[in-house]
Enzyme design. Structure first.
Site, PDB file in Angstrom:
ATOM      1  N   HIS A  69      47.586  39.715  71.226  1.00  9.27           N
ATOM      2  CA  HIS A  69      47.816  39.493  72.653  1.00  9.27           C
ATOM      3  C   HIS A  69      47.663  40.825  73.357  1.00  9.27           C
ATOM      4  O   HIS A  69      48.074  41.871  72.842  1.00  9.27           O
ATOM      5  CB  HIS A  69      49.223  38.926  72.890  1.00  9.27           C
ATOM      6  CG  HIS A  69      49.400  38.333  74.244  1.00  9.27           C
ATOM      7  ND1 HIS A  69      49.575  39.107  75.382  1.00  9.27           N
ATOM      8  CD2 HIS A  69      49.449  37.042  74.651  1.00  9.27           C
ATOM      9  CE1 HIS A  69      49.711  38.312  76.423  1.00  9.27           C
ATOM     10  NE2 HIS A  69      49.644  37.064  76.017  1.00  9.27           N
ATOM     11  N   ASP A 111      50.185  30.713  71.159  1.00 10.22           N
ATOM     12  CA  ASP A 111      49.342  29.586  70.769  1.00 10.22           C
ATOM     13  C   ASP A 111      49.421  29.252  69.289  1.00 10.22           C
ATOM     14  O   ASP A 111      48.974  28.177  68.882  1.00 10.22           O
ATOM     15  CB  ASP A 111      47.876  29.875  71.134  1.00 10.22           C
ATOM     16  CG  ASP A 111      47.671  30.027  72.625  1.00 10.22           C
ATOM     17  OD1 ASP A 111      48.091  29.114  73.365  1.00 10.22           O
ATOM     18  OD2 ASP A 111      47.117  31.049  73.053  1.00 10.22           O
TER      19      ASP A 111
END
Length: 396
Positions: free
Chosen positions: A273, A327
């Site tokens: 990320h 996710d």
């Protein structure tokens, strides 16, 4: 022009510096969301997201995001009642959705449906607090209804009307599944919405801010953000995670899959990320939620594959600051809840409408239209030539 080690590009004539993707370039000031990527902490309006997901409802969190403070009991009851009263959508919107191709992506259907609300509530009185409140209520209330409606319409069925006796998340699952959900499933889904409600100035939120800065109506703001979220580099990664886990197949193949992916420089879905250098705090919570679901409704073998892949990645990718993101486990949660895979991103949008509207309202408070500069890389002045004298260009 010269390129630095950080991929910055400085224009020699103007001295302007270009950073691809505007990485690290502050575009606004905001008091809505704070991310500490080194410590793995996420907060909404100063409240830790794990506290909010443990103790608050999604609508309570939505109220906090948009108006800046947690609601009193009466304020929450009033807000819940207003949302409940506005869940239904016009038959004209439903008829429009029936004209959409059944094989169209639900995100495209949602973007069109969200934009259509502006035709029904187009008075742009954005200096009127009541208009702002009403727009917030309508969008928070109707977006889930439209997502569920398209799911049934594309199956050749009529949409199910909302039930006034069901809470926000339970009502969505009811409209989607055509049956009243288990209370545990409703609560876990509600917590998922809280975790996805806001995440600072990501691509879709920036899109919302830019659109809002033109002082258009909030329905266009949300529609533009939905369109941005639909892109594969923003939404939909949890769908790709499930496809990856299906490809791996069994837990004992996870390490070999990871080694092969790293050797070929192939992206490992659900890892890494831009903001976090530790495990995404939302992934930590979602993993717990997944285990709660499995304990109640049965185990998912793909969870074993995910755990094995995370363990293998800890020593291979962890030193690089690459860990599971939001996710990685959310798709497993949604699948166990019975949500179709191509609805994962629309569900993301249901949650993120809260954040988009919070930024819309904040943008209105100190608005200036976004008008960034550019670095020109084209030709200098060229001589015009008559049409009959031109040769075919190389591009054709």
């Amino acid at each position: 022009m010269s390129r630095s080690e950080s991929a910055e590009i400085r224009h020699e004539r103007t001295g302007l510096v270009f950073r691809p993707g505007l990485e690290g370039v502050p575009a606004t000031q905001s008091s809505i969301c704070d991310i500490d990527g080194q410590a793995g902490k996420l907060s909404y309006r100063g409240y830790a997201v794990d506290d909010l997901s443990s103790h608050c409802s999604f609508l309570e969190t939505t109220y906090l995001l948009i108006w800046g403070e947690l609601p009193s009991p009466q304020q929450l009851r009033d807000f819940e009642q207003e949302v409940q009263m506005h869940r239904r959508v016009s038959f004209r919107v439903r008829d429009m959705m029936k004209c959409f191709p059944s094989d169209g992506h639900p995100m495209d259907a949602l973007q069109s449906s969200a934009a259509s609300l502006g035709l029904f509530y187009s008075r742009r009185a954005i200096d009127d607090p009541q208009y702002i409140y009403d727009a917030v209520v309508r969008l928070i209330a109707k977006i889930p209804t439209m997502v569920a409606a398209f799911q049934l319409i594309r199956k050749g069925q009529d949409p199910i009307q909302p039930r006034d006796d069901l809470a926000y998340s339970a009502n969505f699952l009811y409209m989607l599944m055509e049956r009243e959900p288990d209370p545990l499933a409703s609560r876990i889904f509600d917590r998922c919405l809280i975790l996805h409600a806001e995440h600072s100035l990501n691509a879709s939120t920036f899109s919302a801010r830019v659109t809002a800065s033109t002082l258009t109506d909030p329905y266009a703001v949300v529609a533009s953000a939905v369109g941005t979220l639909a892109g594969p580099l923003h939404g939909g990664a949890n769908e790709d995670v499930l496809a990856m886990l299906d490809e791996i197949g069994t837990a004992d193949r996870a390490a070999d899959y990871l080694d092969a992916a790293m050797a070929s420089k192939r992206k490992v879905m659900g890892f890494g990320h831009r903001e976090y250098r530790v495990k995404d705090p939302r992934a930590v919570i979602l993993q717990v939620l997944a285990e709660e679901l499995f304990a109640r409704f049965g185990h998912d073998e793909m969870y074993d594959v995910a755990r094995a892949l995370e363990a293998a990645a800890e020593c291979r990718l962890g030193p690089k600051g690459i860990f599971p993101n939001v996710d990685f486990y959310s798709g497993l949660v949604y699948r166990k809840l019975g949500i179709p895979r191509d609805l994962f991103t629309p569900v993301f949008a249901i949650a993120r409408v809260a954040g988009w509207l919070a930024h819309w309202r904040e943008q209105l408070g100190a608005n200036r239209i976004f008008r960034p500069s550019q670095i020109y890389t084209g030709h200098s002045m060229r001589q015009w030539s008559p049409l009959e004298d031109r040769l075919p260009s190389a591009s054709t």
